[in-house]
Enzyme design. Sequence first.
Site: not given
Length: 258
Positions: A137, A150
Site C-alpha cells: 500500500s 496497518y
Amino acid sequence: MSRPIALITGASAGLGSTFARRLASTHDLVLVARTADRLDQLAKELNAQHGTESEVLPVDLAADPSPAEARLHQGDRPVDLLINNAGFGTFGEFGTLPLEEELREIQLNVVALVRLTHAAIVPMVGRARGTIINVSSVAAFQPGPYEATYAATKAFVTSFTQAIHEEVRSRGVRVLALCPGFTRTEFQERGGVPASEVPGALWQSAEQVVDAALAALPGTGALCIPGAHNKAAVVLAHVAPPIASRRLAGFFGKRLSH
C-alpha cells in the site's frame, strides 16, 4: 500443454477476485480465502467463461497458512505466479482498538505473507522461473496515525519484498511490491474507514490497480505504484521532513476518525 498456475490469496473479493478474472484466460488458478462459497462461485464463473481449472482452498491464513504452503511446494503442477493479496486494515486510535484484532492483522498481513513467499521462492529459484506479487500500500511509505498497525505491516511488506527482489532478480524469479492507494473494494467497509469522506479523485478501481500490476511484470522494477496521485504522494513522503509527513498523516487520519 498445461497452462501456468497462479495462486491468489484473498481471492474471494476485491483485488484478489479481480486478479483471478484478469488471469483466467491465460492461467489455471488456485483460489485461497476463508469463504468457500464465494470461491466456489468464482471458480464456476471462470470455468464457464474461460475453461479455467480452479483449485479452491478455503483457508484462514491468519490461523494456519500451511495448506497454501503445501500447495506451493507441490511439484507435479507447480505454481508459476503467487499473488499475496490477503490482508486487512483497522482504523482508529490504537489504544481503543481490540488487541486481538491488531495481532491477527499482523499475523495475516506479515507472518502469512512471509511464510507463503518462502514456500514459493524455494521451488521458483530451483526452476529459475516464477513470479511473486506482494500487495502492499502507499501507506507503507510513512507512519500512519489512526491506522498504525496497518501502515506498519505494509512498511514491512514493501521493505521485505524489495529485499527479496534484489536477492533473486538475476535468478529468473520476478518479485514485485504492489502499492495502491484508495481502491474501491470491501477493504474500507471491513476496516471501518469512512470512505465517503475521501475525495473522489483519490480513488481507483480494482481493475485499474490490477491492470497496472500486470503491466509492470515485464519490467525490472521492485515497486508498482498505480496512479499519478499515488506516485506523487510517495515522492512527497520521501522529501518532506519526517515530522511534517507524520503530522499531515495524523491530521487527515484524525479528520476521518471523527
